[in-house]
Design an enzyme around this catalytic site. Structure first.
Site, PDB file in Angstrom:
ATOM      1  N   ARG A  90      -0.337  -5.559   4.956  1.00  0.00           N
ATOM      2  CA  ARG A  90       0.284  -5.037   3.742  1.00  0.00           C
ATOM      3  C   ARG A  90       1.539  -4.232   4.079  1.00  0.00           C
ATOM      4  O   ARG A  90       1.596  -3.570   5.123  1.00  0.00           O
ATOM      5  CB  ARG A  90      -0.686  -4.120   2.995  1.00  0.00           C
ATOM      6  CG  ARG A  90      -1.960  -4.802   2.579  1.00  0.00           C
ATOM      7  CD  ARG A  90      -2.910  -3.839   1.915  1.00  0.00           C
ATOM      8  NE  ARG A  90      -3.300  -2.739   2.790  1.00  0.00           N
ATOM      9  CZ  ARG A  90      -4.218  -1.839   2.479  1.00  0.00           C
ATOM     10  NH1 ARG A  90      -4.827  -1.884   1.312  1.00  0.00           N
ATOM     11  NH2 ARG A  90      -4.528  -0.878   3.325  1.00  0.00           N
ATOM     12  N   GLU A  98     -11.436   5.107  -5.897  1.00  0.00           N
ATOM     13  CA  GLU A  98     -11.644   3.652  -5.938  1.00  0.00           C
ATOM     14  C   GLU A  98     -11.907   3.152  -7.362  1.00  0.00           C
ATOM     15  O   GLU A  98     -12.579   3.818  -8.145  1.00  0.00           O
ATOM     16  CB  GLU A  98     -12.844   3.260  -5.060  1.00  0.00           C
ATOM     17  CG  GLU A  98     -12.726   3.656  -3.597  1.00  0.00           C
ATOM     18  CD  GLU A  98     -11.665   2.869  -2.852  1.00  0.00           C
ATOM     19  OE1 GLU A  98     -11.173   1.854  -3.393  1.00  0.00           O
ATOM     20  OE2 GLU A  98     -11.312   3.279  -1.735  1.00  0.00           O
ATOM     21  N   ARG A 143       0.880  -1.179   0.000  1.00  0.00           N
ATOM     22  CA  ARG A 143       0.000   0.000   0.000  1.00  0.00           C
ATOM     23  C   ARG A 143       0.911   1.221   0.000  1.00  0.00           C
ATOM     24  O   ARG A 143       1.782   1.350   0.871  1.00  0.00           O
ATOM     25  CB  ARG A 143      -0.885  -0.037   1.248  1.00  0.00           C
ATOM     26  CG  ARG A 143      -1.770   1.181   1.434  1.00  0.00           C
ATOM     27  CD  ARG A 143      -2.801   1.261   0.318  1.00  0.00           C
ATOM     28  NE  ARG A 143      -3.813   2.277   0.607  1.00  0.00           N
ATOM     29  CZ  ARG A 143      -3.657   3.573   0.371  1.00  0.00           C
ATOM     30  NH1 ARG A 143      -2.530   4.026  -0.143  1.00  0.00           N
ATOM     31  NH2 ARG A 143      -4.635   4.426   0.659  1.00  0.00           N
TER      32      ARG A 143
END
Ligand SMILES: [Zn+2]
Length: 238
Positions: free
Chosen positions: A101, A58, A50
C-alpha cells in the site's frame, strides 16, 4: 552554449520528475476502505493508500469483534469528506509499506486529512511506527485539541482508556527500541543506516538506536555501506 549547460541539469531533473509525476498529480478517490485507508485512481490503476500517523477504530476488520461503532463513525466521516473529490498525496520516507500500500498524507481541498482525523478525535496520533517527520508538532496539537474538546474517541471514557493505554505502549516502543526484534537482527550487521538518511553507523551508536525499526537497514562491511551511497557518521566514526 553556456545557457545550454545551465539548462541540461534542469532538463534531467524534469525528466526524472516526469517519471514520478503520476504520483504527484491529483487523484480521484475511488473508494473508502475505512477511516484510515482509501483507494485512489492513478492513471487507471487503483492504488490503496494507508494514511500516515493515524489509526482509526476498526470498521471492516475480518475479526468482527474488533469492529466498533466509532470505526463506522470514522469511515462515514471519510466517505462524506472524499465524496467526488480529487486528492493530493504527500510521502515521507518509504512510499510503500507492508502489503504494497502507498503510505501518505492525503490532502483534500488543500487540508491535511490525516491531521483532520486526529483533530476530530477520530484517530489518536499514531506513533507505533515512529513519529511524523513533517507534522509531529501539528499532530500533537491536534490531539491535545481533540482531547480537550472530548471529541469522538476522547468523549468516550472506555475508548479514551484504551487509547491512552495504547499510546503509552507506543511510547515504550520507542524507548525500548534496543530490545526490539529489529535490533536483535542488527547483531548480524556490522553497520546500520536509516532508509531515509545517507549516513551509516555502528549499531551501538546513539544515533543508530534512534532509527525506527521499519527504516533500519544493515551492511556487512564499510565498503557495502559506501557502495550504497552512505557516508560514515561523525559521532561513531564507523
Ligand atoms: Zn553514528
Amino acid at each position: 552554449m553556456k545557457k545550454l549547460q545551465k539548462i541540461i541539469p534542469f532538463l534531467i531533473t524534469s525528466l526524472f520528475l516526469l517519471s514520478t509525476l503520476s504520483l504527484a498529480a491529483q487523484h480521484r478517490v475511488i473508494r473508502i476502505v475505512d477511516g484510515d485507508t482509501i483507494v485512489v485512481d492513478d492513471q487507471g490503476k487503483h492504488e490503496k493508500v494507508r494514511l500516515l500517523c493515524v489509526n482509526t477504530p476498526e470498521s471492516v476488520h475480518p475479526d468482527k469483534k474488533q469492529n466498533i461503532p466509532m470505526g463506522k463513525v470514522a469511515s462515514n466521516y471519510a466517505k462524506e469528506r472524499f465524496k467526488g473529490k480529487y486528492v493530493d498525496l504527500e510521502f515521507e520516507g518509504p512510499i510503500r509499506g507492508r502489503y504494497g500500500r502507498l503510505l501518505a498524507y492525503v490532502f483534500v481541498d488543500g487540508v491535511n486529512f490525516n491531521l483532520e482525523l486526529v483533530r476530530e478525535g477520530l484517530s489518536p496520533y499514531y506513533t507505533k511506527y515512529g513519529l511524523s517527520q513533517k507534522y509531529d508538532k501539528e499532530f500533537r496539537e491536534a490531539e491535545q485539541y481533540a482531547q480537550k474538546q472530548k471529541l469522538n474517541i476522547w468523549g468516550d471514557p472506555e475508548l479514551t482508556q484504551k487509547y491512552l493505554r495504547l499510546k503509552s505502549k507506543w511510547g515504550q516502543y520507542k524507548s525500548t527500541v534496543s530490545s526490539s526484534p529489529a535490533t536483535i537482527q542488527t547483531k548480524e550487521w556490522k553497520y546500520v543506516a536509516s532508509k531515509n538518511s545517507n549516513v551509516f553507523h555502528r549499531p551501538e551508536c546513539k544515533w543508530a538506536k534512534r532509527i525506527s525499526p521499519k527504516n533500519l537497514i544493515g551492511f556487512k562491511s564499510r565498503e557495502e555501506a559506501i557502495r550504497n551511497g552512505r557516508r560514515p557518521c561523525r559521532s561513531c566514526k564507523p
